[in-house]
Design an enzyme around this catalytic site. Structure first.
Site, PDB file in Angstrom:
ATOM      1  N   LYS A 126       0.830  -1.200   0.000  1.00  0.00           N
ATOM      2  CA  LYS A 126       0.000   0.000   0.000  1.00  0.00           C
ATOM      3  C   LYS A 126       0.873   1.263   0.000  1.00  0.00           C
ATOM      4  CE  LYS A 126      -2.192   2.299   3.263  1.00  0.00           C
ATOM      5  NZ  LYS A 126      -2.785   2.392   4.561  1.00  0.00           N
ATOM      6  N   ASP A 144      -6.848   2.304   1.465  1.00  0.00           N
ATOM      7  CA  ASP A 144      -6.780   2.636   2.893  1.00  0.00           C
ATOM      8  C   ASP A 144      -8.191   2.511   3.462  1.00  0.00           C
ATOM      9  OD1 ASP A 144      -8.210   4.825   2.048  1.00  0.00           O
ATOM     10  OD2 ASP A 144      -6.786   6.325   2.744  1.00  0.00           O
TER      11      ASP A 144
END
Ligand code: SF4
Length: 218
Positions: A126, A144
């Site tokens: 990420k 997220d």
């Protein structure tokens, strides 16, 4: 168990168009001036608000303006500078290790390459994607808490994990993922909020909402 409704192909196209039109110029709310500062800010932002990170980083970057200085930093000093951020002990350790690795393995240049980025301490998929999206406009998605919530409320994914949700969004949207990522972060942060989403006010995707929040507002 009640099945979550999925967005149709046509709905996905309209949602994508709305996001691209409305958030075309959107950028990260993290403050940075170069790739080093962006990577550090993104690493600090895990489980921490961008606002908090932006308060912390000016003093950190003044004292440690690059990987060379950060690699030689006193860890207790770094902890002190970032202590208002969640998980600051781990983050300080990772920041030092990341900087040391960049110095030792990449001649002091932070690599803009996913495989190389994730080889750095504290950098997962990420974080690597967010850095590449923001710095290079890479056609990548990163999930997220905001993107996860929005994707599920709009029926774009019913996946249980962030990685699987990222996969769903990548397959469904295919192009312009960097803009769509920023769009979903900002839409989730300011409109489709976790608590009290603005269903009856600012939301422009209410017609496509599959969540009880949207139904409640009808
Ligand atoms: Fe989010 Fe409400 Fe809009 Fe649904 S209607 S997408 S819950 S803001």
């Amino acid at each position: 168990m009640k099945k979550v409704k999925k967005a149709t192909k046509q709905e996905i196209e309209i949602i994508k168009k709305e996001f691209l039109t409305r958030y075309n110029q959107a950028v990260s709310e993290l403050t940075y001036t170069n790739l080093y500062e962006l990577l550090v800010a993104v690493m600090l932002s895990a489980q921490c608000t961008d606002k908090r990170v932006n308060i912390i980083t000016p003093a950190l970057f003044q004292k440690y303006p690059d990987t060379k200085t950060l690699a030689q930093a006193n860890i207790e000093d770094v902890k002190e500078l970032i202590k208002s951020c969640s998980f600051f002990n781990n983050k300080a350790t990772n920041l030092l290790k990341m900087a040391q690795s960049v110095e030792e393995n990449f001649e002091g240049q932070i690599p803009l390459d996913e495989a190389k980025l994730v080889s750095l301490a504290g950098v997962g998929q990420k974080t690597a994607h967010v850095v590449m999206i923001e710095y290079a406009g890479a056609n990548l998605m990163a999930v997220d808490t905001h993107v996860f919530r929005v994707a599920h409320r709009l029926g774009l994914s019913d996946a249980k994990t962030a990685i699987a949700t990222e996969d769903d969004l990548t397959k469904k949207f295919k192009t312009d993922l960097h803009v769509l990522h920023q769009a979903m972060v900002l839409f989730g942060r300011y409109i489709c909020k976790s608590k009290n989403p603005d269903c009856n006010g600012e939301c422009f995707l209410r017609d496509f909402c599959k969540s009880k929040e949207g139904f409640k507002a009808n």
